[in-house]
Design an enzyme around this catalytic site. Sequence first.
Site, short mmCIF file in Angstrom:
data_model
loop_
_atom_site.label_atom_id
_atom_site.label_comp_id
_atom_site.label_asym_id
_atom_site.label_seq_id
_atom_site.Cartn_x
_atom_site.Cartn_y
_atom_site.Cartn_z
N LEU A 261 0.83 -1.21 0.00
CA LEU A 261 0.00 0.00 0.00
C LEU A 261 0.86 1.25 0.00
N GLY A 362 -23.24 25.38 -15.77
CA GLY A 362 -24.02 24.20 -16.13
C GLY A 362 -23.22 23.23 -16.98
N GLU A 385 -7.39 2.73 -0.58
CA GLU A 385 -5.97 2.82 -0.16
C GLU A 385 -5.83 3.56 1.16
N ASP A 389 -9.56 9.96 6.65
CA ASP A 389 -9.40 10.00 8.11
C ASP A 389 -8.40 8.97 8.60
N PHE A 405 -5.91 3.24 16.94
CA PHE A 405 -6.60 2.02 16.52
C PHE A 405 -6.62 0.93 17.59
P1 TGC Z 1 -0.47 -1.77 12.93
O1 TGC Z 1 -0.48 -2.38 14.30
O2 TGC Z 1 -0.19 -0.32 12.77
O3 TGC Z 1 0.54 -2.57 11.99
C1 TGC Z 1 0.48 -3.99 11.87
C2 TGC Z 1 1.88 -4.47 11.51
O4 TGC Z 1 2.26 -3.93 10.24
C3 TGC Z 1 3.47 -3.15 10.39
N1 TGC Z 1 3.32 -2.01 9.49
C4 TGC Z 1 4.00 -1.88 8.35
N2 TGC Z 1 4.96 -2.63 7.82
C5 TGC Z 1 5.46 -2.23 6.63
N3 TGC Z 1 5.03 -1.14 5.99
C6 TGC Z 1 4.07 -0.35 6.51
N4 TGC Z 1 3.63 0.72 5.86
C7 TGC Z 1 3.50 -0.70 7.75
N5 TGC Z 1 2.54 -0.19 8.55
C8 TGC Z 1 2.44 -0.99 9.60
C9 TGC Z 1 3.50 -2.75 11.84
O5 TGC Z 1 4.80 -2.46 12.25
C10 TGC Z 1 2.95 -4.01 12.50
O6 TGC Z 1 3.97 -4.97 12.49
P2 TGC Z 1 4.09 -6.05 13.68
O7 TGC Z 1 5.30 -6.84 13.33
O8 TGC Z 1 4.19 -5.24 14.94
O9 TGC Z 1 2.82 -6.86 13.64
O10 TGC Z 1 -1.85 -2.14 12.23
P3 TGC Z 1 -3.34 -1.77 12.63
O11 TGC Z 1 -4.12 -3.04 12.62
O12 TGC Z 1 -3.39 -0.91 13.85
O13 TGC Z 1 -3.82 -0.94 11.34
C11 TGC Z 1 -3.22 0.20 10.98
C12 TGC Z 1 -3.97 0.89 9.82
C13 TGC Z 1 -5.39 1.21 10.21
C14 TGC Z 1 -3.25 2.19 9.56
C15 TGC Z 1 -3.91 0.02 8.58
O14 TGC Z 1 -4.49 -1.18 8.76
C16 TGC Z 1 -4.46 0.69 7.38
O15 TGC Z 1 -3.69 1.31 6.64
N6 TGC Z 1 -5.80 0.62 7.07
C17 TGC Z 1 -6.35 1.10 5.81
C18 TGC Z 1 -6.64 -0.09 4.91
C19 TGC Z 1 -6.32 0.19 3.49
O16 TGC Z 1 -5.63 1.11 3.12
N7 TGC Z 1 -6.82 -0.68 2.63
C20 TGC Z 1 -6.52 -0.57 1.23
C21 TGC Z 1 -6.99 -1.79 0.47
S1 TGC Z 1 -6.31 -1.91 -1.14
C22 TGC Z 1 -7.07 -0.70 -2.01
O17 TGC Z 1 -7.81 0.08 -1.55
C23 TGC Z 1 -6.74 -0.68 -3.44
S2 TGC Z 1 -7.55 0.51 -4.37
C24 TGC Z 1 -6.58 0.40 -5.70
C25 TGC Z 1 -6.95 1.20 -6.86
O18 TGC Z 1 -7.98 0.89 -7.50
O19 TGC Z 1 -6.14 2.10 -7.22
P1 FAD Z 2 -14.95 1.56 6.53
O1 FAD Z 2 -13.66 1.01 7.01
O2 FAD Z 2 -16.20 0.88 7.00
O3 FAD Z 2 -15.02 3.10 6.93
C1 FAD Z 2 -16.23 3.83 6.91
C2 FAD Z 2 -15.94 5.20 7.55
O4 FAD Z 2 -15.51 5.01 8.91
C3 FAD Z 2 -14.82 5.96 6.84
O5 FAD Z 2 -15.12 7.32 6.80
C4 FAD Z 2 -13.61 5.74 7.74
O6 FAD Z 2 -12.66 6.79 7.66
C5 FAD Z 2 -14.28 5.70 9.11
N1 FAD Z 2 -13.47 4.96 10.09
C6 FAD Z 2 -13.17 3.63 10.11
N2 FAD Z 2 -12.37 3.36 11.13
C7 FAD Z 2 -12.14 4.53 11.78
C8 FAD Z 2 -11.38 4.90 12.92
N3 FAD Z 2 -10.64 4.02 13.61
N4 FAD Z 2 -11.40 6.20 13.32
C9 FAD Z 2 -12.11 7.13 12.61
N5 FAD Z 2 -12.84 6.83 11.52
C10 FAD Z 2 -12.86 5.54 11.12
N6 FAD Z 2 -9.64 -2.91 -1.57
C11 FAD Z 2 -8.76 -3.90 -1.93
O7 FAD Z 2 -8.33 -4.69 -1.10
N7 FAD Z 2 -8.37 -4.01 -3.23
C12 FAD Z 2 -8.81 -3.19 -4.21
O8 FAD Z 2 -8.42 -3.32 -5.37
C13 FAD Z 2 -9.75 -2.17 -3.86
N8 FAD Z 2 -10.29 -1.36 -4.82
C14 FAD Z 2 -11.30 -0.48 -4.49
C15 FAD Z 2 -11.98 0.19 -5.50
C16 FAD Z 2 -13.04 1.04 -5.17
C17 FAD Z 2 -13.79 1.72 -6.25
C18 FAD Z 2 -13.39 1.24 -3.82
C19 FAD Z 2 -14.49 2.19 -3.44
C20 FAD Z 2 -12.72 0.57 -2.83
C21 FAD Z 2 -11.68 -0.32 -3.14
N9 FAD Z 2 -11.04 -1.08 -2.15
C22 FAD Z 2 -10.14 -2.06 -2.50
C23 FAD Z 2 -11.51 -1.01 -0.78
C24 FAD Z 2 -11.01 0.22 -0.01
O9 FAD Z 2 -9.68 0.10 0.33
C25 FAD Z 2 -11.92 0.38 1.21
O10 FAD Z 2 -13.17 0.84 0.74
C26 FAD Z 2 -11.33 1.34 2.23
O11 FAD Z 2 -10.17 0.81 2.81
C27 FAD Z 2 -12.34 1.69 3.33
O12 FAD Z 2 -12.97 0.55 3.82
P2 FAD Z 2 -14.59 0.51 3.92
O13 FAD Z 2 -15.14 0.90 2.60
O14 FAD Z 2 -14.96 -0.82 4.47
O15 FAD Z 2 -14.96 1.64 4.93
#
Ligand code: TGC
Ligand code: FAD
Length: 406
Positions: A261, A362, A385, A389, A405
């Site tokens: 990520l 418009g 990604e 927030d 978290f």
């Molecule tokens: P946390 O306790 O902070 O970390 C868990 C473990 O991971 C390590 N770590 C990392 N390691 C390498 N690189 C990083 N950037 C790292 N960040 C954390 C950390 O040290 C720890 O390691 P260990 O050995 O102690 O276990 O984890 P948490 O559970 O508290 O969560 C942190 C949080 C909320 C920030 C994280 O889970 C997060 O970033 N949540 C957002 C989820 C997200 O971004 N999902 C994206 C899905 S993919 C997507 O959306 C694709 S869209 C693509 C497109 O179409 O372009």
């Molecule tokens: P939620 O996690 O349910 O969040 C809902 C709201 O609650 C948000 O405003 C959030 O900021 C807030 N919230 C949650 N936790 C907290 C907190 N601790 N404190 C304060 N506020 C909080 N994922 C993949 O794995 N692979 C992909 O290829 C991918 N592609 C995507 C493509 C599209 C078009 C979209 C819309 C999403 C995609 N995603 C993918 C998923 C994306 O990463 C998630 O939608 C995103 O991480 C948020 O998760 P959620 O939608 O379940 O929202």
Amino acid sequence: MATATLSDTDFQKSLKQDVYEHPDFYALDSLLTEEHKLVRSSIRDFVKREISPFIEEWAQKAHFPYEIVKKFGNIGAFGPTIPQTYGGGGLDYISYGILMQEIERGDSGMRSTASVQGSLVMYPIYKFGSEQQRKKYLPKLASGEWLGCFGLTEPDHGSNPGGMVTRFQDAGDHYVLNGAKMWISNSPRADVAVVWAKNEQGRIHGLIVERGMPGFTTPETHGKWSLRASATGELVFDNVKVPKENLLPGKSGLGAPLMCLDSARYGIAWGALGAAMDCYESARRYAAERIQFGKPIASFQLVQKKLAEMLTEITKAQLLNWRLGTLMNEGKATTAQISLAKRNNVQIALEIAREARQIHGGMGITGEYSIMRHMMNLESVVTYEGTHDIHLLILGNHITGLSAFS
Ligand code: TGC
Ligand code: FAD
């Protein structure tokens, strides 16, 4: 009596015009190498030729143009930082950023296709894969022969992927995978999925799942108002037998997908800026041409304020990206620095799209201009990604040393 409505042919012609040039208020071009400029001119030409003339229709029809995958492969948009031995571009992170910026200038959904393939599929296979896995998958993904997707998010675990419930069990000579992922970009057409799942001990691992494995399906998600030209879907695993050699051996734990990520969020910081610059340029041109009260609307102070603020934010984001790119090249960029750039640049892009929409009046809601499409796309970009927030809380954690978290 003459009608003010454009004929279908005139409308099509107007869609095909793409006169984009980027703003460079602080002469950042002088910091780019000849290679960066070459990458930019070739991808910009590609976007003008292969995306701009068609994107409105694709988006209006919610059509994912699958043929773009091979074309992206041919131009080197997949895995630009992966070494050439594996089919990648062997380029630096500034070049990667420029590629994402120019593609998203065309459309965020097109950039999604490219950044998922490069940062979320090829990167983990390159970084955590065995040599056999690298040789098997990377060249085909780089060329666009295969399309990949990345399965982290689940129906009940989005921002909190560590809570995932998708699991695999050791069944002797293979693993058995069960669970479901949702919101997965590229999934409906993907040949290969990098899937994150827990083993019997609850440890997260990456598995390469291939289309055609019995029990693996990829239902498409319909009805999106955002990223309409990108295919989004689910990944469903019903007792899928995954060969043991498909487990990524190099890294386990949540840190593995979070590392991927970091790379993808960096690309988004550049990509969102591309969408912002397209909106700004369109608004600047429109304001100069549109006459109201006998004058171009660009002459009104309130319109100038909007344009001046847009250029200010674009220039700040350009500087941010360039510096972050140099840190990425040196291997020094931190997760918090990447979060700041992703969060800031997507937010300013959304604000610029909204202001540009106002300037277009418009006309701004029509497909004749890219503004409304960018604005709707950016509503996904601000959520995926890591939401706006979540990135704020990653920064908060960095500043205070206290996690919001846990
Ligand atoms: P946390 O306790 O902070 O970390 C868990 C473990 O991971 C390590 N770590 C990392 N390691 C390498 N690189 C990083 N950037 C790292 N960040 C954390 C950390 O040290 C720890 O390691 P260990 O050995 O102690 O276990 O984890 P948490 O559970 O508290 O969560 C942190 C949080 C909320 C920030 C994280 O889970 C997060 O970033 N949540 C957002 C989820 C997200 O971004 N999902 C994206 C899905 S993919 C997507 O959306 C694709 S869209 C693509 C497109 O179409 O372009
Ligand atoms: P939620 O996690 O349910 O969040 C809902 C709201 O609650 C948000 O405003 C959030 O900021 C807030 N919230 C949650 N936790 C907290 C907190 N601790 N404190 C304060 N506020 C909080 N994922 C993949 O794995 N692979 C992909 O290829 C991918 N592609 C995507 C493509 C599209 C078009 C979209 C819309 C999403 C995609 N995603 C993918 C998923 C994306 O990463 C998630 O939608 C995103 O991480 C948020 O998760 P959620 O939608 O379940 O929202």
